[in-house]
Design a protein around this motif. Sequence first.
Motif, PDB file in Angstrom:
ATOM      1  N   PHE A 204       0.803  -1.228   0.000  1.00  0.00           N
ATOM      2  CA  PHE A 204       0.000   0.000   0.000  1.00  0.00           C
ATOM      3  C   PHE A 204       0.834   1.274   0.000  1.00  0.00           C
ATOM      4  CE2 PHE A 204       0.581   1.751   4.204  1.00  0.00           C
ATOM      5  CZ  PHE A 204       0.994   0.673   4.969  1.00  0.00           C
ATOM      6  N   LEU A 205       0.145   2.355  -0.362  1.00  0.00           N
ATOM      7  CA  LEU A 205       0.720   3.700  -0.333  1.00  0.00           C
ATOM      8  C   LEU A 205      -0.365   4.639   0.171  1.00  0.00           C
ATOM      9  CD1 LEU A 205       1.931   2.751  -3.712  1.00  0.00           C
ATOM     10  CD2 LEU A 205       3.606   3.664  -2.107  1.00  0.00           C
ATOM     11  N   LEU A 206       0.014   5.905   0.414  1.00  0.00           N
ATOM     12  CA  LEU A 206      -0.982   6.905   0.824  1.00  0.00           C
ATOM     13  C   LEU A 206      -0.875   8.130  -0.078  1.00  0.00           C
ATOM     14  CD1 LEU A 206      -0.761   6.834   4.754  1.00  0.00           C
ATOM     15  CD2 LEU A 206      -2.678   6.042   3.358  1.00  0.00           C
ATOM     16  N   GLU A 207      -2.000   8.800  -0.262  1.00  0.00           N
ATOM     17  CA  GLU A 207      -2.024   9.948  -1.182  1.00  0.00           C
ATOM     18  C   GLU A 207      -3.078  10.965  -0.770  1.00  0.00           C
ATOM     19  OE1 GLU A 207      -3.513   7.627  -4.691  1.00  0.00           O
ATOM     20  OE2 GLU A 207      -5.221   8.990  -4.479  1.00  0.00           O
TER      21      GLU A 207
ATOM     22  N   PRO B 103      12.432   3.281  -8.005  1.00  0.00           N
ATOM     23  CA  PRO B 103      13.755   3.423  -7.390  1.00  0.00           C
ATOM     24  C   PRO B 103      14.267   4.881  -7.370  1.00  0.00           C
ATOM     25  CG  PRO B 103      13.724   1.554  -8.902  1.00  0.00           C
ATOM     26  CD  PRO B 103      12.421   2.268  -9.074  1.00  0.00           C
ATOM     27  N   ALA B 104      13.787   5.724  -8.309  1.00  0.00           N
ATOM     28  CA  ALA B 104      14.236   7.111  -8.347  1.00  0.00           C
ATOM     29  C   ALA B 104      13.899   7.860  -7.056  1.00  0.00           C
ATOM     30  CB  ALA B 104      13.601   7.836  -9.532  1.00  0.00           C
ATOM     31  N   LEU B 105      12.904   7.383  -6.306  1.00  0.00           N
ATOM     32  CA  LEU B 105      12.526   8.067  -5.058  1.00  0.00           C
ATOM     33  C   LEU B 105      13.671   8.022  -4.048  1.00  0.00           C
ATOM     34  CD1 LEU B 105       8.875   6.762  -4.477  1.00  0.00           C
ATOM     35  CD2 LEU B 105       9.563   9.017  -5.287  1.00  0.00           C
ATOM     36  N   LYS B 106      14.547   7.051  -4.174  1.00  0.00           N
ATOM     37  CA  LYS B 106      15.679   6.913  -3.231  1.00  0.00           C
ATOM     38  C   LYS B 106      16.597   8.116  -3.278  1.00  0.00           C
ATOM     39  CE  LYS B 106      16.001   1.954  -3.483  1.00  0.00           C
ATOM     40  NZ  LYS B 106      16.582   0.911  -4.300  1.00  0.00           N
ATOM     41  N   ARG B 107      16.705   8.699  -4.454  1.00  0.00           N
ATOM     42  CA  ARG B 107      17.644   9.803  -4.595  1.00  0.00           C
ATOM     43  C   ARG B 107      17.054  11.111  -4.104  1.00  0.00           C
ATOM     44  NH1 ARG B 107      18.455   6.708  -9.262  1.00  0.00           N
ATOM     45  NH2 ARG B 107      17.152   8.059 -10.532  1.00  0.00           N
ATOM     46  N   GLY B 108      15.718  11.113  -3.916  1.00  0.00           N
ATOM     47  CA  GLY B 108      14.985  12.235  -3.334  1.00  0.00           C
ATOM     48  C   GLY B 108      15.426  13.587  -3.800  1.00  0.00           C
TER      49      GLY B 108
ATOM     50  N   ASN C 259       7.828   0.566   0.124  1.00  0.00           N
ATOM     51  CA  ASN C 259       6.950   0.247  -1.009  1.00  0.00           C
ATOM     52  C   ASN C 259       7.169   1.210  -2.174  1.00  0.00           C
ATOM     53  OD1 ASN C 259       5.931  -1.718   0.628  1.00  0.00           O
ATOM     54  ND2 ASN C 259       4.084  -0.572   1.209  1.00  0.00           N
ATOM     55  N   GLY C 260       7.262   2.494  -1.846  1.00  0.00           N
ATOM     56  CA  GLY C 260       7.458   3.509  -2.880  1.00  0.00           C
ATOM     57  C   GLY C 260       8.769   3.292  -3.622  1.00  0.00           C
ATOM     58  N   GLU C 261       9.830   3.010  -2.878  1.00  0.00           N
ATOM     59  CA  GLU C 261      11.153   2.857  -3.511  1.00  0.00           C
ATOM     60  C   GLU C 261      11.259   1.557  -4.303  1.00  0.00           C
ATOM     61  OE1 GLU C 261      14.119   3.481  -0.484  1.00  0.00           O
ATOM     62  OE2 GLU C 261      13.679   5.640  -0.373  1.00  0.00           O
ATOM     63  N   LYS C 262      10.492   0.573  -3.876  1.00  0.00           N
ATOM     64  CA  LYS C 262      10.468  -0.688  -4.635  1.00  0.00           C
ATOM     65  C   LYS C 262       9.808  -0.441  -6.012  1.00  0.00           C
ATOM     66  CE  LYS C 262       7.744  -4.006  -3.342  1.00  0.00           C
ATOM     67  NZ  LYS C 262       7.099  -4.956  -2.441  1.00  0.00           N
ATOM     68  N   LEU C 263       8.723   0.324  -6.000  1.00  0.00           N
ATOM     69  CA  LEU C 263       8.015   0.614  -7.248  1.00  0.00           C
ATOM     70  C   LEU C 263       8.793   1.602  -8.109  1.00  0.00           C
ATOM     71  CD1 LEU C 263       4.435   1.051  -5.773  1.00  0.00           C
ATOM     72  CD2 LEU C 263       5.153  -0.746  -7.337  1.00  0.00           C
TER      73      LEU C 263
END
Length: 224
Positions: free
Chosen positions: A177-180, A219-224, A213-217
């Motif tokens: 899951f995620l939240l939005e 990966p660019a989120l890791k670099r923030g 979950n977000g970073e698994k979907l």
Amino acid sequence: MRYLDFHTHTWPEESQDTDAIISCVAPEPVCDQRTGVFLSYGIHPWYIQGHDPEKLLGHVREAAHFTRVVAIGEAGLDKVKGPPLDVQKRLFCQQIEISEIVKKPLIIHSVKANNEVLKLRKTMNPAQPWIIHGFSGHPQEMEQFLEAGFYLSFGPKILYPSNKAAESFRQVPEDRFLLETDHTNKSIEALYDKAAVIREISVKALQEAIRRNGEKLIPALKRG
Ligand SMILES: [Zn+2]
């Protein structure tokens, strides 16, 4: 730890401790990126009418290659609002193909069309993950999506305890899951606070799960 707002149409304040995926709707131009702000780009079923579908697709094809565009969508099917379903379906299928070509996940808008969306995942058998945004169905509906490998992003409907989405959110597995905040003016902080209460965990544990979950979907989120 920073919040992650998986789907929104509003840029977070710079002072907010939030990473956000802003939903850009074709034909609007791809906006600039800022630290912590990512973009998805797609043809929203509500905004097809009045546009040349081929031109809209051209915008998506172009935007899909931008590094700051980390997902395709929101794209999908809406039986309440928008052009006839066959028109929506054709554009949705073409965006599924774009998501596969550029290897970016697909963020889905589904209103009264969950069966059609489930069927398309089975028939098109995509490699990219699909995320139902603003999921507000009951737990049995959720089960069908989970079995088919979908991820579910929950919005402010979980703030209302009697809503079936709150019950689904209580039961959804930690890794799906995620939240939005989507179109609402609810704050992501308030949403996480309530979500943590529903799942009887700390806000920090919730942030960690959503981050994973977000970073698994994406990966660019890791670099923030
Ligand atoms: Zn949206």
